[in-house]
Design a protein around this motif. Structure first.
Motif, PDB file in Angstrom:
ATOM      1  N   PHE A  27     -11.284  16.483   7.343  1.00 47.01           N
ATOM      2  CA  PHE A  27     -10.368  15.343   7.173  1.00 47.01           C
ATOM      3  C   PHE A  27      -9.020  15.616   7.846  1.00 47.01           C
ATOM      4  CE2 PHE A  27      -6.663  14.201   4.547  1.00 47.01           C
ATOM      5  CZ  PHE A  27      -6.705  12.803   4.591  1.00 47.01           C
ATOM      6  N   LEU A  28      -8.480  16.806   7.588  1.00 44.03           N
ATOM      7  CA  LEU A  28      -7.143  17.149   8.077  1.00 44.03           C
ATOM      8  C   LEU A  28      -7.119  17.261   9.610  1.00 44.03           C
ATOM      9  CD1 LEU A  28      -4.496  17.684   6.606  1.00 44.03           C
ATOM     10  CD2 LEU A  28      -5.030  20.116   6.603  1.00 44.03           C
ATOM     11  N   SER A  29      -8.231  17.740  10.179  1.00 46.52           N
ATOM     12  CA  SER A  29      -8.310  17.864  11.637  1.00 46.52           C
ATOM     13  C   SER A  29      -8.412  16.491  12.286  1.00 46.52           C
ATOM     14  CB  SER A  29      -9.544  18.682  12.033  1.00 46.52           C
ATOM     15  OG  SER A  29      -9.508  19.940  11.399  1.00 46.52           O
ATOM     16  N   ARG A  30      -8.985  15.558  11.554  1.00 49.27           N
ATOM     17  CA  ARG A  30      -9.268  14.240  12.102  1.00 49.27           C
ATOM     18  C   ARG A  30      -8.134  13.253  11.869  1.00 49.27           C
ATOM     19  NH1 ARG A  30     -14.469  10.980   9.791  1.00 49.27           N
ATOM     20  NH2 ARG A  30     -13.598   8.939  10.237  1.00 49.27           N
ATOM     21  N   CYS A  31      -7.406  13.390  10.770  1.00 48.30           N
ATOM     22  CA  CYS A  31      -6.392  12.403  10.386  1.00 48.30           C
ATOM     23  C   CYS A  31      -4.994  12.980  10.560  1.00 48.30           C
ATOM     24  CB  CYS A  31      -6.595  11.980   8.937  1.00 48.30           C
ATOM     25  SG  CYS A  31      -8.214  11.279   8.642  1.00 48.30           S
ATOM     26  N   LYS A  32      -4.343  12.632  11.667  1.00 51.70           N
ATOM     27  CA  LYS A  32      -3.012  13.188  11.924  1.00 51.70           C
ATOM     28  C   LYS A  32      -1.928  12.111  11.943  1.00 51.70           C
ATOM     29  CE  LYS A  32      -4.619  17.295  14.289  1.00 51.70           C
ATOM     30  NZ  LYS A  32      -4.450  18.197  15.440  1.00 51.70           N
ATOM     31  N   THR A  33      -2.319  10.855  11.806  1.00 48.45           N
ATOM     32  CA  THR A  33      -1.323   9.778  11.737  1.00 48.45           C
ATOM     33  C   THR A  33      -1.649   8.913  10.525  1.00 48.45           C
ATOM     34  OG1 THR A  33      -2.613   8.168  12.985  1.00 48.45           O
ATOM     35  CG2 THR A  33      -1.239   9.681  14.271  1.00 48.45           C
ATOM     36  N   GLU A  34      -0.710   8.050  10.148  1.00 49.70           N
ATOM     37  CA  GLU A  34      -0.960   7.155   9.012  1.00 49.70           C
ATOM     38  C   GLU A  34      -2.117   6.206   9.326  1.00 49.70           C
ATOM     39  OE1 GLU A  34       1.837   7.673  10.543  1.00 49.70           O
ATOM     40  OE2 GLU A  34       2.857   5.842  11.161  1.00 49.70           O
ATOM     41  N   ARG A  35      -2.222   5.793  10.594  1.00 47.57           N
ATOM     42  CA  ARG A  35      -3.323   4.885  10.957  1.00 47.57           C
ATOM     43  C   ARG A  35      -4.673   5.591  10.841  1.00 47.57           C
ATOM     44  NH1 ARG A  35      -1.758   0.133  14.047  1.00 47.57           N
ATOM     45  NH2 ARG A  35       0.466   0.187  14.528  1.00 47.57           N
ATOM     46  N   GLU A  36      -4.757   6.820  11.353  1.00 46.44           N
ATOM     47  CA  GLU A  36      -6.023   7.555  11.276  1.00 46.44           C
ATOM     48  C   GLU A  36      -6.405   7.827   9.815  1.00 46.44           C
ATOM     49  OE1 GLU A  36      -5.318   9.756  15.591  1.00 46.44           O
ATOM     50  OE2 GLU A  36      -4.933  10.837  13.736  1.00 46.44           O
ATOM     51  N   THR A  37      -5.399   8.121   8.997  1.00 41.69           N
ATOM     52  CA  THR A  37      -5.644   8.395   7.577  1.00 41.69           C
ATOM     53  C   THR A  37      -6.152   7.140   6.875  1.00 41.69           C
ATOM     54  OG1 THR A  37      -3.846   9.991   7.690  1.00 41.69           O
ATOM     55  CG2 THR A  37      -4.581   9.357   5.489  1.00 41.69           C
ATOM     56  N   THR A  38      -5.500   6.011   7.144  1.00 40.12           N
ATOM     57  CA  THR A  38      -5.909   4.749   6.520  1.00 40.12           C
ATOM     58  C   THR A  38      -7.327   4.362   6.965  1.00 40.12           C
ATOM     59  OG1 THR A  38      -3.608   4.075   6.415  1.00 40.12           O
ATOM     60  CG2 THR A  38      -5.231   2.326   6.196  1.00 40.12           C
ATOM     61  N   ASP A  39      -7.621   4.560   8.240  1.00 43.70           N
ATOM     62  CA  ASP A  39      -8.980   4.287   8.755  1.00 43.70           C
ATOM     63  C   ASP A  39     -10.023   5.091   7.990  1.00 43.70           C
ATOM     64  OD1 ASP A  39      -8.259   2.519  10.648  1.00 43.70           O
ATOM     65  OD2 ASP A  39      -8.625   3.821  12.390  1.00 43.70           O
ATOM     66  N   TYR A  40      -9.727   6.382   7.813  1.00 43.12           N
ATOM     67  CA  TYR A  40     -10.653   7.280   7.114  1.00 43.12           C
ATOM     68  C   TYR A  40     -10.882   6.800   5.680  1.00 43.12           C
ATOM     69  CZ  TYR A  40     -12.430  11.650   5.028  1.00 43.12           C
ATOM     70  OH  TYR A  40     -13.171  12.589   4.361  1.00 43.12           O
ATOM     71  N   VAL A  41      -9.780   6.481   5.000  1.00 40.12           N
ATOM     72  CA  VAL A  41      -9.870   6.029   3.607  1.00 40.12           C
ATOM     73  C   VAL A  41     -10.727   4.764   3.521  1.00 40.12           C
ATOM     74  CG1 VAL A  41      -8.519   5.063   1.688  1.00 40.12           C
ATOM     75  CG2 VAL A  41      -7.677   7.080   2.901  1.00 40.12           C
ATOM     76  N   CYS A  42     -10.466   3.813   4.418  1.00 40.70           N
ATOM     77  CA  CYS A  42     -11.213   2.546   4.379  1.00 40.70           C
ATOM     78  C   CYS A  42     -12.690   2.785   4.670  1.00 40.70           C
ATOM     79  CB  CYS A  42     -10.632   1.554   5.385  1.00 40.70           C
ATOM     80  SG  CYS A  42      -9.033   0.929   4.860  1.00 40.70           S
ATOM     81  N   GLN A  43     -12.968   3.683   5.609  1.00 43.06           N
ATOM     82  CA  GLN A  43     -14.363   3.973   5.953  1.00 43.06           C
ATOM     83  C   GLN A  43     -15.113   4.554   4.743  1.00 43.06           C
ATOM     84  OE1 GLN A  43     -14.762   6.592   9.394  1.00 43.06           O
ATOM     85  NE2 GLN A  43     -16.880   7.012   8.769  1.00 43.06           N
ATOM     86  N   ILE A  44     -14.502   5.535   4.091  1.00 47.66           N
ATOM     87  CA  ILE A  44     -15.144   6.167   2.932  1.00 47.66           C
ATOM     88  C   ILE A  44     -15.320   5.155   1.789  1.00 47.66           C
ATOM     89  CG2 ILE A  44     -14.827   7.928   1.115  1.00 47.66           C
ATOM     90  CD1 ILE A  44     -15.473   9.253   3.743  1.00 47.66           C
ATOM     91  N   LEU A  45     -14.282   4.345   1.556  1.00 43.89           N
ATOM     92  CA  LEU A  45     -14.367   3.406   0.433  1.00 43.89           C
ATOM     93  C   LEU A  45     -15.346   2.270   0.710  1.00 43.89           C
ATOM     94  CD1 LEU A  45     -10.708   3.299  -0.939  1.00 43.89           C
ATOM     95  CD2 LEU A  45     -12.719   4.389  -1.946  1.00 43.89           C
ATOM     96  N   ARG A  46     -15.434   1.843   1.962  1.00 40.45           N
ATOM     97  CA  ARG A  46     -16.424   0.796   2.294  1.00 40.45           C
ATOM     98  C   ARG A  46     -17.831   1.318   2.048  1.00 40.45           C
ATOM     99  NH1 ARG A  46     -12.753  -1.224   6.577  1.00 40.45           N
ATOM    100  NH2 ARG A  46     -11.813  -3.044   5.564  1.00 40.45           N
ATOM    101  N   GLN A  47     -18.062   2.584   2.453  1.00 39.41           N
ATOM    102  CA  GLN A  47     -19.376   3.208   2.202  1.00 39.41           C
ATOM    103  C   GLN A  47     -19.666   3.269   0.707  1.00 39.41           C
ATOM    104  OE1 GLN A  47     -19.143   7.027   4.129  1.00 39.41           O
ATOM    105  NE2 GLN A  47     -19.275   6.146   6.181  1.00 39.41           N
ATOM    106  N   ALA A  48     -18.605   3.378  -0.092  1.00 40.53           N
ATOM    107  CA  ALA A  48     -18.770   3.492  -1.551  1.00 40.53           C
ATOM    108  C   ALA A  48     -18.804   2.120  -2.219  1.00 40.53           C
ATOM    109  CB  ALA A  48     -17.641   4.341  -2.118  1.00 40.53           C
ATOM    110  N   GLY A  49     -18.852   1.060  -1.418  1.00 40.45           N
ATOM    111  CA  GLY A  49     -19.021  -0.278  -1.985  1.00 40.45           C
ATOM    112  C   GLY A  49     -17.734  -1.051  -2.219  1.00 40.45           C
ATOM    113  N   PHE A  50     -16.592  -0.515  -1.785  1.00 42.35           N
ATOM    114  CA  PHE A  50     -15.337  -1.256  -1.896  1.00 42.35           C
ATOM    115  C   PHE A  50     -15.286  -2.282  -0.756  1.00 42.35           C
ATOM    116  CE2 PHE A  50     -14.511   2.288  -4.525  1.00 42.35           C
ATOM    117  CZ  PHE A  50     -13.467   1.975  -5.370  1.00 42.35           C
ATOM    118  N   GLY A  51     -14.702  -3.456  -1.028  1.00 43.92           N
ATOM    119  CA  GLY A  51     -14.685  -4.471   0.014  1.00 43.92           C
ATOM    120  C   GLY A  51     -13.588  -5.496  -0.169  1.00 43.92           C
ATOM    121  N   GLU A  52     -13.632  -6.508   0.705  1.00 44.15           N
ATOM    122  CA  GLU A  52     -12.551  -7.505   0.747  1.00 44.15           C
ATOM    123  C   GLU A  52     -12.710  -8.580  -0.337  1.00 44.15           C
ATOM    124  OE1 GLU A  52     -10.564  -6.497   3.256  1.00 44.15           O
ATOM    125  OE2 GLU A  52     -12.081  -5.128   4.041  1.00 44.15           O
ATOM    126  N   ASP A  53     -13.917  -8.744  -0.896  1.00 44.53           N
ATOM    127  CA  ASP A  53     -14.154  -9.805  -1.879  1.00 44.53           C
ATOM    128  C   ASP A  53     -13.265  -9.614  -3.109  1.00 44.53           C
ATOM    129  OD1 ASP A  53     -15.049 -11.676  -3.638  1.00 44.53           O
ATOM    130  OD2 ASP A  53     -17.055 -10.796  -3.931  1.00 44.53           O
TER     131      ASP A  53
END
Ligand code: MN
Ligand code: MN
Length: 464
Positions: free
Chosen positions: A33-59
């Motif tokens: 995670f730390l190697s991949r996420c070095k900006t706020e945008r990259e961090t937010t992308d990672y969080v959204c990706q993991i949470l979408r996989q876990a069933g979180f969504g826009e509804d």
């Protein structure tokens, strides 16, 4: 019965084969995670990706909602068994990190070197950024709205960037200057290249331009060939120079993790782990993660903690989950952790910490009842009742923790986002793992602290 409080070393508490394996598994995921996420945008992308996989969504009617903002901040909520009016359990952390931003007009040529001018962001010690490999991360948005995402200098074999430092032979005057004056922000220019524009391309340039800035012309030519960019596109860009390369294990015993941006991505990662590891059971209270930008520069802007984003998300949550519940009920009954890192007692500067109220690396997540400076100015002072509830929770779960202040009184100070959420009336306290070399390009954390903090977050999120 022992009457004296003794903090416990996490390595000694979590010493079973099973715990050791879990510590290493968590550390391996964190390194990635730390190697991949070095900006706020990259961090937010990672969080959204993991949470979408876990069933979180826009509804908004769903029981797991996800609300990213400008790709830099994110709100995620999971509905609990109790009515939202009985309060949520929230973890706040920040996605931004001190670094060097490129100026809006960055390109220049001096002494046959093509450079990008930078403007530092947050509390850096300038001397730490010279003569080291740097990568360039960020976005460039073209006039037509098309956006180009870059992370240059990370892949093996890819060229990196750097800021040249002064040679000792000519540093006589600088050596006598105070630190504040010795390293000037306007001399923090990133080396981008030094090859002049080649002759065939030069023929397209006007005759009078021929003699000047051939290296800058070469760089612009390259940017056009590779990405279809013109200089003006850089004016609508957010580019950051960050330390190049992956996060690493540190020490003969590999007990530490070294890497850029652990303040505060360590808490983003651990809170996310705690939430996703809790999905099997329905929680008593609604669980909320709020990851915000701009903490390092005072929580300003639409994506910072002082913005209304959090409030809008809480209103929306009630509108769909429990329209009859007043917002004040939800806020006043909520419990929060301002999950931010705490400076570990520095082995080389022990005199800057007051021993009794200093945190130690490896002794678990640290409570900081108040931050601020001088006479507790600008502090959110967590209520004693809340501290008591939290320590009871951790003690029952057998999780080591410690209690500390930032440093000696009147030695400096600092703040977190806690006060911006305390204003809604919720209970909130600063809590997180300790860090050595905080705000440096290579911050250090203890693997055992990461494990203990993740367990503490899980216990908190799932508490009754
Ligand atoms: Mn922080
Ligand atoms: Mn910080």
């Amino acid at each position: 019965m022992q009457f004296e409080f003794t903090p416990r070393n996490c390595w000694e508490v979590y010493n079973s084969a099973k715990d050791k394996r879990k510590i290493e598994d968590l550390a391996a995921r964190y390194l990635n995670f730390l190697s991949r996420c070095k900006t706020e945008r990259e961090t937010t992308d990672y969080v959204c990706q993991i949470l979408r996989q876990a069933g979180f969504g826009e509804d908004p009617k769903g029981s797991k909602i996800l609300r990213p903002l400008q790709g830099k901040a994110v709100f995620a909520a999971r509905r609990g068994r109790k009515n939202p009016g009985q309060g949520a359990h929230l973890i706040f952390a920040h996605t931004d990190t001190p670094r060097l931003d490129l100026k809006q007009r960055p390109l220049q040529e001096q002494s046959s070197v093509g450079q990008a001018k930078t403007h530092y962001y947050g509390g850096i010690r300038k001397y730490q950024w010279f003569a080291r490999p740097l990568a360039l991360h960020g976005v460039i948005v073209k006039e037509n709205g098309e956006s180009l995402t870059l992370a240059l200098g990370e892949k093996p074999g890819e060229p990196v960037f750097t800021i040249a430092d002064l040679l000792p032979h000519l540093a006589a005057k600088q050596m006598d200057q105070p630190l504040r004056a010795a390293f000037e922000a306007e001399k923090m220019n990133l080396v981008l290249g030094h090859r002049p524009l080649e002759a065939p391309s030069r023929q397209r340039r006007k005759k009078e331009d021929e003699s000047k800035d051939k290296i800058k012309a070469g760089l612009l030519n390259l940017l056009h060939e590779r990405y279809g960019l013109v200089e003006e596109d850089l004016y609508s860009a957010e580019l950051q120079a960050v330390p190049a390369g992956p996060a690493l294990e540190v020490g003969l015993d590999s007990s530490l993790i070294g890497g850029f941006g652990q303040d505060d991505r360590v808490n983003v990662f651990l809170a996310l782990e705690a939430l996703t590891q809790s999905l099997a059971q329905e929680p008593p209270h609604t669980q909320i993660l709020v990851f915000l930008d701009k903490e390092e520069i005072g929580s300003e802007g639409s994506t910072g903690a002082k913005s209304r984003f959090f409030e809008y998300c809480m209103q929306e949550l009630l509108r769909h989950w429990s329209p009859e519940t007043p917002l004040a009920d939800l806020m006043l009954n909520s419990r929060g952790l301002s999950a931010d890192v705490h400076p570990a007692s520095d082995p080389d500067w022990p005199d800057l910490h007051e021993k009794l109220n200093a945190a130690l690396l490896g002794y678990g997540p640290c409570f900081c009842k108040f931050t601020g400076s001088r006479g507790k100015y600008e502090a959110n002072d967590a209520h004693a009742e809340y501290v008591a509830w939290l320590r009871g929770l951790l003690n029952k779960a057998g999780i080591p923790w410690q209690m500390a202040e930032l440093g000696k009184v009147d030695q400096g100070g600092g703040g977190t986002v806690a006060m911006h959420f305390a204003k809604y009336g919720m209970n909130i306290i600063d809590f997180g793992p300790t860090v050595l070399s905080m705000h440096s390009p290579f911050e250090l954390t203890s693997k055992a602290d990461l494990y203990a903090t993740c367990l503490a977050f899980k216990t908190f999120l799932n508490a009754g």
